[in-house]
Write a protein that holds these residues in place. Structure first.
Motif, PDB file in Angstrom:
ATOM      1  N   GLU A 276      70.323  56.449  -2.227  1.00  0.00           N
ATOM      2  CA  GLU A 276      68.878  56.649  -2.257  1.00  0.00           C
ATOM      3  C   GLU A 276      68.193  55.883  -1.130  1.00  0.00           C
ATOM      4  O   GLU A 276      67.304  56.417  -0.450  1.00  0.00           O
ATOM      5  N   ARG A 277      68.615  54.645  -0.914  1.00  0.00           N
ATOM      6  CA  ARG A 277      67.994  53.838   0.141  1.00  0.00           C
ATOM      7  C   ARG A 277      68.304  54.430   1.510  1.00  0.00           C
ATOM      8  O   ARG A 277      67.430  54.462   2.394  1.00  0.00           O
ATOM      9  N   ALA A 278      69.544  54.909   1.702  1.00  0.00           N
ATOM     10  CA  ALA A 278      69.919  55.494   2.989  1.00  0.00           C
ATOM     11  C   ALA A 278      69.082  56.735   3.289  1.00  0.00           C
ATOM     12  O   ALA A 278      68.614  56.930   4.421  1.00  0.00           O
ATOM     13  N   VAL A 279      68.890  57.592   2.285  1.00  0.00           N
ATOM     14  CA  VAL A 279      68.073  58.794   2.482  1.00  0.00           C
ATOM     15  C   VAL A 279      66.643  58.396   2.828  1.00  0.00           C
ATOM     16  O   VAL A 279      66.019  58.967   3.736  1.00  0.00           O
ATOM     17  N   ALA A 280      66.092  57.408   2.101  1.00  0.00           N
ATOM     18  CA  ALA A 280      64.723  56.961   2.363  1.00  0.00           C
ATOM     19  C   ALA A 280      64.587  56.415   3.780  1.00  0.00           C
ATOM     20  O   ALA A 280      63.623  56.735   4.496  1.00  0.00           O
ATOM     21  N   VAL A 281      65.548  55.600   4.200  1.00  0.00           N
ATOM     22  CA  VAL A 281      65.522  55.058   5.560  1.00  0.00           C
ATOM     23  C   VAL A 281      65.566  56.187   6.582  1.00  0.00           C
ATOM     24  O   VAL A 281      64.821  56.190   7.583  1.00  0.00           O
ATOM     25  N   ILE A 371      56.081  65.703   9.526  1.00  0.00           N
ATOM     26  CA  ILE A 371      55.872  64.411   8.858  1.00  0.00           C
ATOM     27  C   ILE A 371      55.352  64.631   7.435  1.00  0.00           C
ATOM     28  O   ILE A 371      55.750  63.912   6.495  1.00  0.00           O
ATOM     29  N   LEU A 372      54.509  65.630   7.247  1.00  0.00           N
ATOM     30  CA  LEU A 372      54.003  65.944   5.911  1.00  0.00           C
ATOM     31  C   LEU A 372      55.130  66.364   4.982  1.00  0.00           C
ATOM     32  O   LEU A 372      55.219  65.897   3.833  1.00  0.00           O
ATOM     33  N   PHE A 373      56.007  67.234   5.456  1.00  0.00           N
ATOM     34  CA  PHE A 373      57.156  67.650   4.648  1.00  0.00           C
ATOM     35  C   PHE A 373      58.056  66.444   4.344  1.00  0.00           C
ATOM     36  O   PHE A 373      58.583  66.318   3.228  1.00  0.00           O
ATOM     37  N   ASN A 374      58.257  65.587   5.323  1.00  0.00           N
ATOM     38  CA  ASN A 374      59.056  64.382   5.088  1.00  0.00           C
ATOM     39  C   ASN A 374      58.433  63.500   4.013  1.00  0.00           C
ATOM     40  O   ASN A 374      59.139  62.906   3.185  1.00  0.00           O
ATOM     41  N   THR A 375      57.115  63.396   4.030  1.00  0.00           N
ATOM     42  CA  THR A 375      56.422  62.593   3.015  1.00  0.00           C
ATOM     43  C   THR A 375      56.641  63.172   1.624  1.00  0.00           C
ATOM     44  O   THR A 375      56.886  62.432   0.658  1.00  0.00           O
ATOM     45  N   LEU A 376      56.565  64.497   1.503  1.00  0.00           N
ATOM     46  CA  LEU A 376      56.832  65.154   0.221  1.00  0.00           C
ATOM     47  C   LEU A 376      58.267  64.887  -0.235  1.00  0.00           C
ATOM     48  O   LEU A 376      58.527  64.647  -1.419  1.00  0.00           O
ATOM     49  N   ALA A 377      59.210  64.925   0.718  1.00  0.00           N
ATOM     50  CA  ALA A 377      60.608  64.645   0.378  1.00  0.00           C
ATOM     51  C   ALA A 377      60.768  63.209  -0.099  1.00  0.00           C
ATOM     52  O   ALA A 377      61.524  62.934  -1.042  1.00  0.00           O
ATOM     53  N   LEU A 378      60.062  62.283   0.533  1.00  0.00           N
ATOM     54  CA  LEU A 378      60.155  60.872   0.162  1.00  0.00           C
ATOM     55  C   LEU A 378      59.590  60.634  -1.239  1.00  0.00           C
ATOM     56  O   LEU A 378      60.149  59.861  -2.026  1.00  0.00           O
ATOM     57  N   VAL A 379      58.497  61.326  -1.570  1.00  0.00           N
ATOM     58  CA  VAL A 379      57.919  61.221  -2.915  1.00  0.00           C
ATOM     59  C   VAL A 379      58.893  61.785  -3.950  1.00  0.00           C
ATOM     60  O   VAL A 379      59.106  61.202  -5.024  1.00  0.00           O
ATOM     61  N   ALA A 380      59.502  62.938  -3.624  1.00  0.00           N
ATOM     62  CA  ALA A 380      60.445  63.568  -4.556  1.00  0.00           C
ATOM     63  C   ALA A 380      61.675  62.699  -4.778  1.00  0.00           C
ATOM     64  O   ALA A 380      62.251  62.673  -5.872  1.00  0.00           O
ATOM     65  N   LEU A 381      62.085  61.961  -3.739  1.00  0.00           N
ATOM     66  CA  LEU A 381      63.282  61.121  -3.837  1.00  0.00           C
ATOM     67  C   LEU A 381      63.195  60.133  -4.984  1.00  0.00           C
ATOM     68  O   LEU A 381      64.202  59.809  -5.615  1.00  0.00           O
ATOM     69  N   ARG A 382      62.005  59.651  -5.298  1.00  0.00           N
ATOM     70  CA  ARG A 382      61.832  58.670  -6.368  1.00  0.00           C
ATOM     71  C   ARG A 382      62.149  59.258  -7.740  1.00  0.00           C
ATOM     72  O   ARG A 382      62.385  58.518  -8.695  1.00  0.00           O
TER      73      ARG A 382
END
Length: 400
Positions: A276-281, A371-382
């Motif tokens: 999870e941390r690696a994906v977030a980074v 960047i917007l899509f990446n932000t959505l992915a980061l929110v979903a990761l949680r």
């Protein structure tokens, strides 16, 4: 030595070779587009129709993956590679437009069948804590197909000047690898196969599993972000520097190197960092790379450095994401991985639709949407959760 005692490292090496072969057949159409079109003697719309049909192979994986979970990983891997041999052999024996269309569809579908089964096989046999390294090594098959496979195809067609020659080689090498796969990969233990009733219950539970569905949505957002840049960076380089051939040639080398490095770094570090941390980074660095690409893109050197960082960080995030998803629903691991690959395809389709539209407003808009899509992915990761034990389903019990 019994097949069941073959070392996993040898099997991983074989899987990587198979992926290089299949990925090369998929990626070669783009750089040799005009060569195949001219050899077939068809119009541009007719040739494009072949690629459109091939894109529908993405539905094959999710449709057949439940059978992989029910009947076993080995039969599915053999079937997938067998489909590849059948498709390439068809083109080699009957080199015409119809066989080319059917053959490419079968070869692309082979990837959709083989890959989830291979990933599920590794997921069943490698502890979650070490799975990222092993899966990352097999992902090298994607970048190496570009670095090694495509030049080999170029060398072949340059000398024989026969458009269907690569398919002869694909079929012959595929037959050899099919035999090696049959020998090296052990039969699936009976305990890993599911009854029809159990499979139906598990599929129903999977469809109602929020963390799996959110994970698939995250994969869609991640690849949509990449495609927003991937689809138009060539147009941007051409308009920005008026050096289409030189810039695109350099960009191809940069992208191939960044893919290889991103996969290698993921294989080395994803288990140490945690999935999870690696994906977030990777997602955060990819967004920063998009900003850097915008700032550095005033010179061709800066643009290539920006592209290198953008693709490296994306590949790191994507490869790290695969072992994370492999642990979300172990009872239907192949189905989850096939769904993940389908989500990637859908994300690329979303990017393909939005990319040209936003590019008309400027390349910076494409980067902003990425960047917007990446932000959505980061929110979903949680919301993505790992559950190495089979989720509790009425009538279903035990461990994977």
């Amino acid at each position: 030595m019994k097949r069941s005692m073959r070392p996993l490292g040898v099997q991983v090496g074989l899987f990587t070779l198979i992926r290089i072969l299949i990925n090369t057949s998929y990626r070669m159409v783009y750089p040799f587009f005009s060569f195949f079109q001219g050899g077939l003697g068809v119009s541009l719309p007719a040739f494009s129709l072949v690629l459109t049909l091939r894109s529908f192979s993405g539905v094959v994986g999710p449709l057949l993956a439940p059978l992989t979970d029910r009947y076993g990983r080995r039969p599915a891997m053999l079937a997938g590679l067998g489909m590849f041999v059948l498709g390439s052999g068809l083109v080699a024996l009957l080199p015409n437009y119809g066989s080319f269309m059917i053959g490419l569809f079968l070869m692309a579908s082979a990837y959709q069948v083989f890959l989830p089964a291979m990933q599920a096989f590794l997921g069943d046999r490698v502890a979650y804590a070490e799975r990222g390294r092993v899966m990352g090594l097999t992902e090298l098959g994607w970048s190496l197909s570009f670095i090694l496979g495509i030049p080999a195809v170029g060398w072949l067609v340059e000398r024989v000047r026969i458009w269907w020659a690569p398919f002869v080689v694909f079929a012959l090498v595929g037959v050899v690898l099919l035999g090696v796969l049959w020998w090296l990969v052990p039969r699936d233990p009976q305990g890993e196969r599911h009854s029809a009733a159990t499979s139906r219950l598990q599929v129903r539970a999977l469809l109602h599993s929020p963390h799996v569905l959110i994970g698939l949505a995250m994969g869609l957002a991640l690849t949509s972000a990449n495609e927003m840049v991937n689809l138009v960076f060539g147009l941007w380089l051409e308009s920005q520097f008026a050096l289409q051939l030189a810039a695109l040639g350099a960009a191809s080398v940069v992208i191939g190197a960044s893919e290889l490095l991103g996969e290698g770094i993921s294989a080395l570090w994803v288990d140490r960092l945690g999935k999870e941390r690696a994906v977030a980074v990777g997602i955060v660095l990819n967004s920063l790379s998009a900003v850097g690409l915008f700032l550095l893109g005033r010179t061709i050197t800066g643009a290539l450095v920006g592209l290198f960082l953008f693709y490296l960080t994306f590949e790191f995030a994507l490869v790290s994401f695969l072992p994370l998803m492999s642990g979300t629903f172990p009872a239907l691991r192949a189905t989850v991985m096939a769904g993940t690959i389908a989500a990637f395809s859908l994300g690329r389709a979303v990017g393909a639709v939005l990319g040209p539209l936003t590019y008309s407003l400027g390349f910076g808009v494409n980067l902003g949407v990425a960047i917007l899509f990446n932000t959505l992915a980061l929110v979903a990761l949680r919301r993505v959760q790992v559950a190495e034990l089979v989720p509790e389903v009425p009538g279903v019990g035990g461990e994977d």
